[in-house]
Design a protein around this motif. Structure first.
Motif, short mmCIF file in Angstrom:
data_model
loop_
_atom_site.label_atom_id
_atom_site.label_comp_id
_atom_site.label_asym_id
_atom_site.label_seq_id
_atom_site.Cartn_x
_atom_site.Cartn_y
_atom_site.Cartn_z
N GLU A 70 0.76 -0.91 -0.06
CA GLU A 70 -0.05 -0.09 0.15
C GLU A 70 0.96 1.24 -0.15
OE1 GLU A 70 -3.93 1.51 -0.46
OE2 GLU A 70 -3.05 -0.78 -0.31
N VAL A 71 2.09 1.14 0.76
CA VAL A 71 2.87 2.27 0.73
C VAL A 71 3.36 2.66 -0.56
CG1 VAL A 71 5.15 3.14 1.39
CG2 VAL A 71 3.59 2.17 2.99
N ALA A 72 3.90 1.58 -1.40
CA ALA A 72 4.28 1.75 -2.68
C ALA A 72 3.25 2.16 -3.70
CB ALA A 72 4.78 0.26 -3.37
N LEU A 87 15.22 7.02 5.08
CA LEU A 87 15.83 6.25 3.92
C LEU A 87 14.82 6.23 2.77
CD1 LEU A 87 18.57 5.58 2.98
CD2 LEU A 87 18.05 3.18 3.74
N GLY A 88 13.45 5.69 3.33
CA GLY A 88 12.44 5.67 2.14
C GLY A 88 11.22 5.75 2.68
N ALA A 89 10.14 5.35 1.68
CA ALA A 89 8.72 5.48 2.34
C ALA A 89 8.35 4.63 3.22
CB ALA A 89 7.85 5.22 1.14
N LEU A 90 8.69 3.39 3.13
CA LEU A 90 8.43 2.21 4.26
C LEU A 90 10.09 2.35 5.22
CD1 LEU A 90 7.00 0.16 5.91
CD2 LEU A 90 7.92 -1.47 4.24
N MET A 173 10.19 4.91 -3.59
CA MET A 173 9.94 4.33 -2.37
C MET A 173 11.44 4.53 -1.70
SD MET A 173 7.66 1.01 -2.24
CE MET A 173 7.78 0.95 -0.26
N GLY A 174 12.76 4.71 -2.28
CA GLY A 174 13.74 4.65 -1.88
C GLY A 174 14.27 3.36 -1.62
#
Length: 336
Positions: A70-72, A87-90, A173-174
């Motif tokens: 879902e984050v993606a 560092l990223g979205a998650l 997302m990183g």
């Protein structure tokens, strides 16, 4: 059942401002059978949301994977800016043993989740703490160094090869950091000033790693005042003041009341004071019991409810907003 294994997952997602996105992420977790979503903690200035959910190990792992998908679909790091390093979205997804399970079991679970996210999303994934394959890469701050903006350059470094997934930053997302650890208390202490540099100076003084200064003889390392503590200083414009943000890695080494006292002393030495504090996510009951006993004379025989109330008063946990202990103490939230 009382003896069934229970794992806690506390993913930190780089979105704290869009209620519709946060609600969709929470729904992805809550839809997993056997998993209970206990708390959602969003910060506008940090631009970050911490989800806390519990259940049997495998369903909790599946819920973390569903959250990652879902984050993606919903978060684009190219447009994300907030006070919190990421560092990223998650950004980070730790698994914590709660009952009838072990840190080793959580590490295996973290590796399964990390491998699945990497495979399904084309996402670089790093393992940390007990899940790390490389003992030199256990520490979260080391893996997050350079943040999202520096990720492409770091991925070219052979020492920074992901544990799973490509050596290429995901465009939106990183990268993700997944691991297993004991309970950690994320706790922000608010200062009676908006001076971020002052908050950072206090953080450097109190954190275990301390600070490095340049002196006539060269660089000198000064250890911090509090063991088993990480700290940063940042500004919270929505509150109108700066904060010293703490991670208490082991409250048997540095209890909450000790951290409060030392940060308060440093604040006073810098001409300001601590005016309140806020917990991020949930807190184990024993951590507040200890703070309550420190605040109550002869508190050894005091009931838990009274100890928690004393801890809330002495640590000013309700200064920035209501503190509902039935929802914020992990054991009590699980019993609801």
């Amino acid at each position: 059942m009382p003896d069934d294994p229970i794992v806690e997952c506390v993913p930190n997602v780089s979105e704290g401002r869009d209620p519709a996105v946060i609600a969709a992420l929470a729904a992805a977790v809550a839809a997993m059978p056997g998993v209970r979503l206990l708390h959602v903690d969003s910060g506008v200035d940090a631009h970050r949301t911490v989800f806390t959910f519990v259940g049997p190990p495998e369903p909790v792992g599946d819920a973390a994977i569903a959250l990652g998908r879902e984050v993606a679909a919903r978060i684009d790091m190219r447009r994300q800016r907030g006070a919190h390093p990421r560092l990223g979205a998650l950004d980070v997804c730790p698994f914590v043993p709660v009952r009838a399970t072990s840190i080793e079991r959580c590490a295996r679970l973290a590796r399964r989740v990390g491998a699945t996210l990497a495979h399904d999303l084309g996402l670089p994934v790093y393992l940390y703490e007990a899940a790390a394959f490389d003992p030199t890469r256990r520490a979260l701050p080391l893996l997050r160094r350079g943040e999202f903006e520096g990720l492409a350059d770091r991925l070219r470094d052979p020492r920074f090869v992901p544990d799973f997934g490509p050596r290429l930053a995901h465009p939106t997302m990183g990268a993700a950091i997944v691991g297993a650890r004991p309970f950690l208390i994320a706790w922000n202490l608010s200062l009676d000033t908006s001076d971020v540099d002052l908050a950072r100076s206090i953080a450097r003084r109190v954190r275990t790693s301390g600070q490095t200064t340049r002196e006539r003889s060269g660089l000198a390392r000064h250890p911090g005042l509090l063991p088993a503590v990480r700290a940063v200083g940042w500004g919270m414009p929505s509150y109108g003041h700066a904060q010293v943000s703490l991670n208490l890695l082991d409250v048997t080494v540095t209890p909450m009341h000790t951290a409060w006292r030392v940060v308060s002393e440093e604040a006073e030495a810098h001409g300001t004071r601590v005016i309140g504090s806020e917990l991020i996510g949930l807190v184990p009951l024993e951590a507040l019991r200890a703070a309550g006993r420190a605040a109550v004379a002869g508190g050894q025989d005091t009931p838990d409810a009274a100890l928690v109330a004393a801890a809330v008063r002495s640590l000013r946990l309700d200064a920035l907003g209501p503190f509902d202990s039935s929802r914020r103490v992990l054991e009590w939230a699980m019993d609801r």
